[in-house]
Design a protein around this motif. Structure first.
Motif, PDB file in Angstrom:
ATOM      1  N   ARG A  31       0.827  -1.209   0.000  1.00 36.07           N
ATOM      2  CA  ARG A  31       0.000   0.000   0.000  1.00 36.07           C
ATOM      3  C   ARG A  31       0.865   1.266   0.000  1.00 36.07           C
ATOM      4  O   ARG A  31       0.560   2.228  -0.704  1.00 36.07           O
ATOM      5  N   LEU A  32       1.950   1.258   0.752  1.00 38.23           N
ATOM      6  CA  LEU A  32       2.856   2.406   0.757  1.00 38.23           C
ATOM      7  C   LEU A  32       3.462   2.623  -0.632  1.00 38.23           C
ATOM      8  O   LEU A  32       3.591   3.758  -1.097  1.00 38.23           O
ATOM      9  N   THR A  33       3.792   1.517  -1.299  1.00 40.53           N
ATOM     10  CA  THR A  33       4.340   1.598  -2.652  1.00 40.53           C
ATOM     11  C   THR A  33       3.318   2.220  -3.599  1.00 40.53           C
ATOM     12  O   THR A  33       3.647   3.097  -4.396  1.00 40.53           O
ATOM     13  N   GLU A  34       2.070   1.783  -3.487  1.00 38.01           N
ATOM     14  CA  GLU A  34       1.002   2.325  -4.333  1.00 38.01           C
ATOM     15  C   GLU A  34       0.836   3.826  -4.106  1.00 38.01           C
ATOM     16  O   GLU A  34       0.499   4.576  -5.024  1.00 38.01           O
ATOM     17  N   LEU A  35       1.065   4.271  -2.874  1.00 35.86           N
ATOM     18  CA  LEU A  35       0.918   5.686  -2.532  1.00 35.86           C
ATOM     19  C   LEU A  35       2.209   6.479  -2.761  1.00 35.86           C
ATOM     20  O   LEU A  35       2.273   7.669  -2.456  1.00 35.86           O
ATOM     21  N   HIS A  36       3.243   5.804  -3.272  1.00 34.71           N
ATOM     22  CA  HIS A  36       4.552   6.424  -3.505  1.00 34.71           C
ATOM     23  C   HIS A  36       5.120   7.033  -2.223  1.00 34.71           C
ATOM     24  O   HIS A  36       5.649   8.150  -2.223  1.00 34.71           O
ATOM     25  N   LEU A  37       4.983   6.288  -1.136  1.00 31.75           N
ATOM     26  CA  LEU A  37       5.529   6.717   0.153  1.00 31.75           C
ATOM     27  C   LEU A  37       6.482   5.649   0.655  1.00 31.75           C
ATOM     28  O   LEU A  37       6.199   4.461   0.521  1.00 31.75           O
TER      29      LEU A  37
END
Length: 65
Positions: free
Chosen positions: A17-23
């Motif tokens: 999910r963090l990857t999807e949010l570019h975080l």
């Protein structure tokens, strides 16, 4: 420090999910004022950290498994 702790299925969900949010984890923790070691606890399942588990699940739209 042992950096080879296994990642739990919930931990993989957080990372995805963090990857999807570019975080990255560090930035996510800074933005939401979450101690980085608590996020690490959740990812590796080393502590329950219920309060942060609820917060992280809510912020990332994950089921609080």
């Amino acid at each position: 420090m042992n950096s080879k702790r296994p990642i739990t299925p919930y931990g993989w969900a957080i990372k995805q999910r963090l990857t999807e949010l570019h975080l990255d984890q560090k930035k996510f923790c800074e933005i939401y004022n979450i101690p980085p070691y608590r996020l690490s606890n959740l990812i590796h399942g080393t502590r329950k950290a219920e309060r942060y588990r609820r917060q992280v699940s809510e912020l990332l739209g994950l089921p609080p498994s």
